[in-house]
Design a protein around this motif. Sequence first.
Motif, PDB file in Angstrom:
ATOM      1  N   CYS A 264      55.126  -3.025  16.072  1.00 39.74           N
ATOM      2  CA  CYS A 264      55.992  -3.708  17.039  1.00 39.74           C
ATOM      3  C   CYS A 264      57.435  -3.343  16.701  1.00 39.74           C
ATOM      4  CB  CYS A 264      55.781  -5.229  16.988  1.00 39.74           C
ATOM      5  SG  CYS A 264      56.427  -5.991  15.491  1.00 39.74           S
ATOM      6  N   ARG A 266      59.398  -4.552  14.766  1.00 38.07           N
ATOM      7  CA  ARG A 266      59.742  -4.716  13.338  1.00 38.07           C
ATOM      8  C   ARG A 266      59.341  -3.503  12.499  1.00 38.07           C
ATOM      9  NH1 ARG A 266      57.467  -9.768  14.326  1.00 38.07           N
ATOM     10  NH2 ARG A 266      58.997 -11.445  14.453  1.00 38.07           N
ATOM     11  N   THR A 267      58.518  -2.619  13.069  1.00 33.60           N
ATOM     12  CA  THR A 267      57.995  -1.496  12.279  1.00 33.60           C
ATOM     13  C   THR A 267      59.089  -0.467  12.009  1.00 33.60           C
ATOM     14  OG1 THR A 267      56.060  -1.759  13.684  1.00 33.60           O
ATOM     15  CG2 THR A 267      56.015   0.067  12.135  1.00 33.60           C
ATOM     16  N   MET A 294      49.825  -2.076   7.270  1.00 29.93           N
ATOM     17  CA  MET A 294      50.576  -2.966   8.153  1.00 29.93           C
ATOM     18  C   MET A 294      52.020  -2.471   8.302  1.00 29.93           C
ATOM     19  SD  MET A 294      48.100  -5.054   8.653  1.00 29.93           S
ATOM     20  CE  MET A 294      48.645  -6.590   9.360  1.00 29.93           C
ATOM     21  N   GLY A 295      52.619  -2.814   9.443  1.00 28.38           N
ATOM     22  CA  GLY A 295      53.929  -2.259   9.767  1.00 28.38           C
ATOM     23  C   GLY A 295      55.100  -2.927   9.090  1.00 28.38           C
ATOM     24  N   CYS A 296      54.968  -4.182   8.699  1.00 28.67           N
ATOM     25  CA  CYS A 296      56.134  -4.839   8.093  1.00 28.67           C
ATOM     26  C   CYS A 296      55.730  -5.777   6.983  1.00 28.67           C
ATOM     27  CB  CYS A 296      56.946  -5.581   9.147  1.00 28.67           C
ATOM     28  SG  CYS A 296      56.215  -7.150   9.617  1.00 28.67           S
ATOM     29  N   GLY A 300      52.938  -8.503   7.271  1.00 32.89           N
ATOM     30  CA  GLY A 300      51.824  -7.660   6.839  1.00 32.89           C
ATOM     31  C   GLY A 300      50.919  -8.259   5.788  1.00 32.89           C
TER      32      GLY A 300
HETATM   33  S1  SF4 Z   1      52.472  -6.597  10.909  1.00 32.21           S
HETATM   34 FE1  SF4 Z   1      54.663  -6.635  11.285  1.00 32.21          FE
HETATM   35  S2  SF4 Z   1      55.074  -4.662  12.271  1.00 32.21           S
HETATM   36 FE2  SF4 Z   1      52.887  -4.989  12.431  1.00 32.21          FE
HETATM   37  S3  SF4 Z   1      52.655  -5.958  14.421  1.00 32.21           S
HETATM   38 FE3  SF4 Z   1      52.755  -7.602  12.908  1.00 32.21          FE
HETATM   39  S4  SF4 Z   1      54.916  -8.157  12.904  1.00 32.21           S
HETATM   40 FE4  SF4 Z   1      54.794  -6.148  13.903  1.00 32.21          FE
END
Ligand code: SF4
Length: 347
Positions: A264, A266-267, A294-296, A300
Amino acid sequence: MEINRKMKRAVKVGPLTIGGGFPIVVQSMAAVKTSKVDDVLRQIKEAIPYGLELMRVSVLDMEDAEALRELTAQSPVPIVADIHFDYRLALLAADSGVAAIRINPGNIGSEDRVKAVVEACQTRRIPIRIGINGGSLFKDHEATPEEMVAAAKEHVAILERNSFYDIVISLKSSSPLTTIEANRLADQVFPYPLHLGATEAGPKDVSLIRSAAVLSPLLLDGIGDTIRLSMSEPPLEEVKAGHRLLRDLGLEERWPFFVSCPTCGRTMVDLMPLARKVQAYLEERRLNIKVAVMGCIVNGPGEARDADIGLAGGHGVYALFKKGKIIKTVNEKDAYDVLIAEIEKDL
Ligand code: SF4
């Protein structure tokens, strides 16, 4: 949630057992002509690391039937010969080391021909799979679940009259709901194991959804002893998809549970290539661990706290975490190697 598998007759297919509460067998079908033995073997060997257990091949003509001896001699997994109508091809297949034959006895012709095929299979302890395809039963309409089960009963009755009971049954319709209902009925009627699949399932992205839609309700009810997730892709993709589905339903142990976030705003890392690489590593080795990419870091590790191990992205870095606890931070470019090294430490 516990799935209570239906107890069907245990049918030996080469070294495998289908039914009898044995683990669900993941099979595929070669996508090349059987007479091209080297091509079939290549597809088999590509799919074996991913858990191919049984390979079906179509036997269209004498050329294919004559190739079976070499194929069965060289194949590391048992071979099922798929035959329509021609009992001579079935006899040749039975004599060529195949582990099972798919043929509908009602389509073979005279009682003498049926007897010849049954005797050949009995002598070599080769089971017969009866396959009902709802689309080909009638010219004017797609068969109903009741009509499909009635057709299966006729074929089964022919084998039973000949004291043949090593039977596996499949019922497929191009309608997902009809396929589900037909298999539910078949489960009530037959003591024999069921092969599940969605027919004409389509290209990969369509098939994955359709196959999961058809197979999951049945598998959750304990129905199904062997599966094929057919798709317009090489067999290894069918095999991977089959194990992924079984793993998600808790019916498979030798397969990773892999998660990655959808990414999203935040990544701040290039997550997708890394996620695909980690998934490929885990699936090639069929490691039974839970891994998350995970992206963040904010969400994450928390969202993936069930994971045995994972990575969560930051500004050009990843945090490595185990069971939700961060253990170190690494540069984005080193993340894959560090994760794999950590996984291999615990193997
Ligand atoms: S883990 Fe973080 S980067 Fe990944 S979708 Fe959820 S909020 Fe967005």
